[in-house]
Structures are given as C-alpha cells and as structure tokens.
Enzyme design. Structure first.
Site, PDB file in Angstrom:
ATOM      1  NE  ARG A 104      -3.742  -0.673   1.935  1.00  0.00           N
ATOM      2  CZ  ARG A 104      -4.956  -0.737   1.392  1.00  0.00           C
ATOM      3  NH1 ARG A 104      -5.616   0.362   1.127  1.00  0.00           N
ATOM      4  NH2 ARG A 104      -5.508  -1.885   1.119  1.00  0.00           N
ATOM      5  CB  THR A 108      -1.781   7.245  -3.201  1.00  0.00           C
ATOM      6  OG1 THR A 108      -1.250   5.899  -3.269  1.00  0.00           O
ATOM      7  CG2 THR A 108      -0.841   8.187  -3.920  1.00  0.00           C
ATOM      8  CG  ASP A 200      -0.111  -8.970  10.310  1.00  0.00           C
ATOM      9  OD1 ASP A 200       0.234  -9.876   9.521  1.00  0.00           O
ATOM     10  OD2 ASP A 200       0.035  -7.776  10.047  1.00  0.00           O
ATOM     11  CG  ASP A 203       3.425  -9.659  11.431  1.00  0.00           C
ATOM     12  OD1 ASP A 203       4.259  -9.704  10.505  1.00  0.00           O
ATOM     13  OD2 ASP A 203       3.052  -8.599  11.962  1.00  0.00           O
TER      14      ASP A 203
HETATM   15  C1  PRP Z   1      -2.949  -8.845   4.780  1.00  0.00           C
HETATM   16  C2  PRP Z   1      -3.734  -9.982   4.201  1.00  0.00           C
HETATM   17  C3  PRP Z   1      -4.357  -9.363   2.985  1.00  0.00           C
HETATM   18  C4  PRP Z   1      -4.582  -7.937   3.424  1.00  0.00           C
HETATM   19  C5  PRP Z   1      -6.042  -7.779   3.752  1.00  0.00           C
HETATM   20  O1  PRP Z   1      -1.767  -8.674   4.095  1.00  0.00           O
HETATM   21  O2  PRP Z   1      -2.983 -11.115   3.932  1.00  0.00           O
HETATM   22  O3  PRP Z   1      -3.525  -9.415   1.839  1.00  0.00           O
HETATM   23  O4  PRP Z   1      -3.829  -7.729   4.613  1.00  0.00           O
HETATM   24  O5  PRP Z   1      -6.309  -6.444   4.050  1.00  0.00           O
HETATM   25  P1  PRP Z   1      -7.201  -5.546   3.077  1.00  0.00           P
HETATM   26  O6  PRP Z   1      -8.398  -6.378   2.716  1.00  0.00           O
HETATM   27  O7  PRP Z   1      -7.535  -4.376   3.942  1.00  0.00           O
HETATM   28  O8  PRP Z   1      -6.378  -5.181   1.884  1.00  0.00           O
HETATM   29  P2  PRP Z   1      -0.719  -7.548   4.517  1.00  0.00           P
HETATM   30  O9  PRP Z   1      -0.991  -6.290   3.733  1.00  0.00           O
HETATM   31  O10 PRP Z   1      -0.706  -7.414   6.019  1.00  0.00           O
HETATM   32  O11 PRP Z   1       0.653  -8.112   3.992  1.00  0.00           O
HETATM   33  P3  PRP Z   1       1.407  -9.475   4.345  1.00  0.00           P
HETATM   34  O12 PRP Z   1       0.663 -10.580   3.682  1.00  0.00           O
HETATM   35  O13 PRP Z   1       2.759  -9.246   3.757  1.00  0.00           O
HETATM   36  O14 PRP Z   1       1.466  -9.632   5.847  1.00  0.00           O
HETATM   37  N1  URA Z   2      -4.662  -8.138   7.485  1.00  0.00           N
HETATM   38  C1  URA Z   2      -4.474  -9.087   8.439  1.00  0.00           C
HETATM   39  O1  URA Z   2      -3.485  -9.835   8.407  1.00  0.00           O
HETATM   40  N2  URA Z   2      -5.379  -9.172   9.419  1.00  0.00           N
HETATM   41  C2  URA Z   2      -6.469  -8.383   9.494  1.00  0.00           C
HETATM   42  O2  URA Z   2      -7.268  -8.525  10.432  1.00  0.00           O
HETATM   43  C3  URA Z   2      -6.633  -7.402   8.486  1.00  0.00           C
HETATM   44  C4  URA Z   2      -5.725  -7.311   7.490  1.00  0.00           C
END
Ligand code: PRP
Ligand code: URA
Length: 209
Positions: A104, A108, A200, A203
């Site tokens: 992200r 923006t 998360d 993590d």
């Molecule tokens: C997490 C998850 C999704 C996203 C969901 O990934 O695995 O991809 O968040 O959130 P959203 O619906 O609000 O976009 P994250 O961005 O934490 O990255 P990661 O997989 O590297 O931990």
């Molecule tokens: N990404 C995660 O890993 N957990 C949440 O609850 C939301 C976004």
C-alpha cells in the site's frame, strides 16, 4: 450475481477456532492454515466438470468419471496467501501457481503491484486467488484487477476470514466474483483489522512482528 460461500463444516470450524486463538504458535498456525486450506479446496472445486472414461477393473470393463481437464491456477497474494498454497496443491497437484505481490503506497494508500507472475495461458485457466484475510478488500480488489488486466476471466477468491466491508468492496468492483470464506466476521476495527479475526495473518504465519 454476488455470491459468498461460507463453509461451516465442523472440522473446518474447529481448526479455524484454533487458528484464531492468540496462544497458537507459528508452527501450529502454519499447519492449521494448510489443513483448513485443503478442506476449503475440496468445496471450492465442487463445480469442476467431469467426463466419462473407459477403464477396466480387475472384474470387468466399465465407464467411470474423471475431472474433465479444467486447467487451474492457485494465485496467492503475497505474503500471507503463501500459507494457503500447499493445502490447495495437496488436492490439486497439477495446478499451476501464480503470485501477486502488493503493497500500500503510504501517501496515496493505493495498492501498488510489485510482483506479478502468472501462467502464460492465464486466459484459459480458472484462477483461485488465496489470501487468509479479506479486510477492507483493497488488496483483493487490486489483485483481481491486475489479474484481469493479464487476460484472466474465470476467477474465484478464497479467504479464511472475511469482513462484511471487504466482501462489499470486492463485489462493488468485481460483481461476478465468487468469494469463499470459512467465516464472515463482525466488522473492522480502527486499524482495519478484522474483529474478532485472527490478528496479522502474515506475521503469525512467518513469525514476524
Ligand atoms: C494482509 C492480508 C491481505 C490484506 C487484507 O496482508 O494477507 O492481503 O492484509 O487487508 P485488506 O483487505 O484491507 O487489503 P498484509 O498487507 O498485512 O501483507 P502481508 O501478507 O505481507 O502480511
Ligand atoms: N490483514 C491481516 O493480516 N489481518 C487483518 O485482520 C486485516 C488485514
């Protein structure tokens, strides 16, 4: 038609509860995500077409059903989606695996694609996007957009836990997508985490913080 399939099989729900528990450590979390993904793969592939083939059993000749050669690809959204791939491949060993990486933009807040590698015949395949969490839907929406831009037309989205906000957001931009989830939770909190959720996912899978 907007479709959301929530899978309520007792085995799946039991394992999902263990996944949610904050006392579940990385090793067990990873194993459980794989097991749940395998159970979900069983349901997600329920509509695979079958064809009759002739075989010979030790007793006689007969006709029997086999999957009619539909080409599949599993597409994890990096990074947490990786945790679901092996579970799917256990049941679908011939499926190809594509990858989509997003981050992200802090200014923006728009998802930016940093990696996308898909099978070259993506337009002929059914693509199953996997990501444990569908929160705001920003990541899933962008992944579907990027994949469509490369020619895919047949796409499903599979997550362990979805927030109502994420489902709505995905269907607003991609109305035709079928979403499969093991649970639809209550809401998002002020940090856009799913409540009650599992924290998360990336993590917890990879032991980072
Ligand atoms: C997490 C998850 C999704 C996203 C969901 O990934 O695995 O991809 O968040 O959130 P959203 O619906 O609000 O976009 P994250 O961005 O934490 O990255 P990661 O997989 O590297 O931990
Ligand atoms: N990404 C995660 O890993 N957990 C949440 O609850 C939301 C976004």
């Amino acid at each position: 038609m907007k479709k959301v399939f929530v899978m309520d099989h007792p085995l799946l729900q039991h394992k999902l509860t263990l996944i949610r528990d904050k006392n579940t450590g990385t090793k067990e979390f990873k194993e459980l995500v794989k097991e749940v993904s395998m159970l979900m793969a069983y349901e997600v592939t329920r509509d695979l077409p079958l064809e009759e083939v002739e075989i010979e059993t030790p007793v006689c000749k007969t006709t029997a059903k086999v999957i009619a050669g539909r080409k599949l690809a599993i597409v994890p959204i990096l990074r947490a989606g990786l945790g679901m791939v092996d579970g799917f491949l256990n049941l679908l060993p011939a499926a190809k695996v594509g990858h989509v990486g997003l981050y992200r933009d802090p200014e923006t807040l728009e998802p930016v694609e940093y990696y996308c590698k898909l099978p070259t015949d993506v337009h002929e395949r059914e693509l199953i996007i996997v990501d444990p969490m569908l929160a705001t839907g920003g990541s899933a929406k962008a992944a579907i957009r990027f994949i469509k831009e490369r020619g895919a037309t047949n796409i499903k989205l599979v997550c362990l836990i979805a927030a109502p906000e994420g489902i709505e957001a995905v269907h607003k931009e991609h109305a035709e997508i079928d979403i499969y989830a093991a649970a639809v939770d209550e809401c998002l909190n002020e940090h856009a985490y799913i409540v009650p959720g599992l924290g998360d996912a990336g993590d917890r899978l990879f032991g980072t913080k």
